[in-house]
Design an enzyme around this catalytic site. Sequence first.
Site, PDB file in Angstrom:
ATOM      1  CB  CYS A   1      -1.359  -1.182  11.610  1.00  0.00           C
ATOM      2  SG  CYS A   1      -0.886  -0.418  13.366  1.00  0.00           S
TER       3      CYS A   1
ATOM      4  CB  SER B   1      -0.863   0.045   1.169  1.00  0.00           C
ATOM      5  OG  SER B   1      -0.227   0.346   2.349  1.00  0.00           O
TER       6      SER B   1
ATOM      7  CE  LYS C   1      -9.853   1.818   1.565  1.00  0.00           C
ATOM      8  NZ  LYS C   1      -8.726   1.458   1.002  1.00  0.00           N
TER       9      LYS C   1
ATOM     10  CG  ASP D   1     -12.111   4.761  16.449  1.00  0.00           C
ATOM     11  OD1 ASP D   1     -12.033   5.281  15.193  1.00  0.00           O
ATOM     12  OD2 ASP D   1     -13.311   4.153  16.402  1.00  0.00           O
TER      13      ASP D   1
ATOM     14  N   GLY E   1       2.506   1.156   5.751  1.00  0.00           N
ATOM     15  CA  GLY E   1       2.654   1.299   4.323  1.00  0.00           C
ATOM     16  C   GLY E   1       2.698   2.956   4.167  1.00  0.00           C
TER      17      GLY E   1
ATOM     18  CG  ASP F   1      -5.497   3.058   2.468  1.00  0.00           C
ATOM     19  OD1 ASP F   1      -6.315   3.061   1.876  1.00  0.00           O
ATOM     20  OD2 ASP F   1      -4.554   2.152   2.427  1.00  0.00           O
TER      21      ASP F   1
END
Length: 361
Positions: free
Chosen positions: A221, A188, A306, A260, A224, A277
């Site tokens: 996490c 990524s 997305k 969060d 990337g 992301d």
Amino acid sequence: MNQVLLYCRPGFEKECAGEVQDKANTLELFGFPRAKNNSGYVLFEFYQAGDADKFIKLQPFSQLIFARQMFATSAMLTGLPVEDRITPILETIGEEFPICGDLRIETPDTNEAKELLKFCRKFTVPLRQAMRKRNVLYVKDNHKKPVLHVCFIASGCCFVGYSYPQNNSQFFMGIPRLKFPSDAPSRSTLKLEEAFHVFIPREEWDERLAPGMWSVDLGACPGGWTYQLVKRSMFVHAIDNGTMAQSLMDTGQVKYHAVDGFKYEPARKNITWIVCDMIEKPARVAHLMGEWLIKAWAKEAIFNLKLPMKGRYDEVLQDIENLKVLLIKNGVKFKLQAKHLYHDREEITVHIQRLDNRSPY
């Protein structure tokens, strides 16, 4: 010449066609798209001669989401003889063609078409020489002049056209050629690297991607996107409930917060970049990024939205429009770009730059 060819990711021809139809209608340049599933391109045919040239001049390429490249073209050449492909190509270049400063012999981004790339590389030198003899190309490359495109769909079939250098993709086939770093924690990382290449002019990197800047990576996490920031000698607040790559933690440039991403607030308001992301509903992510910019918690943002399986173009338009309305309503001056990048899949990448230094604090 009354057609425009647009490259896109295979499988997204419908979205690309819908977008170019909307943009052409807005410009009052009327026509219709031709799109074949998984072909990697869309051909838009205008009713009036000359409208293709008007479109590639008037429609900002940076504001097209699903198109990787666009250029004006005439009808596809077919049945090119193996013994002489050059002559028919030269014959299709009429007076409406500008003299060009660069030649790109390309293919759509499909497995079938990419098998022609070896031929394209070999064909470039003899075609360039022939075009220079015909005064179609300048004797020396000139990147300030129009680009001449020859796009091979099959070995005997191609489109011939041109684009303007101030309003096209600078990349061959519209794709930045990036190498995956062997020490990066995930692939990524290429998404964010490509976003920097596409959204940030290279001459502005030293100022806008400067060493010592502080940044926040939401949903970091295993790291990337954090990797790209660390690579540029930035400091990073990595926000996630997962596990970060130890190699990144060992740099001393990363502070990890098991929080969060929708609840995190920076303790100090010294953040230049917010990147995100997270696998969340696009409307929710877009609103979160809007809140960060409204509160002046960051100066620039790059984030992914997305896409749903159906209605992808409609979802993109609605989420981006809602975000623009939110920012305008709160008095934020901004520049926004969105692109379906080469390293994206079922998502688009959005960049927003604040154009003022206002802070509520």
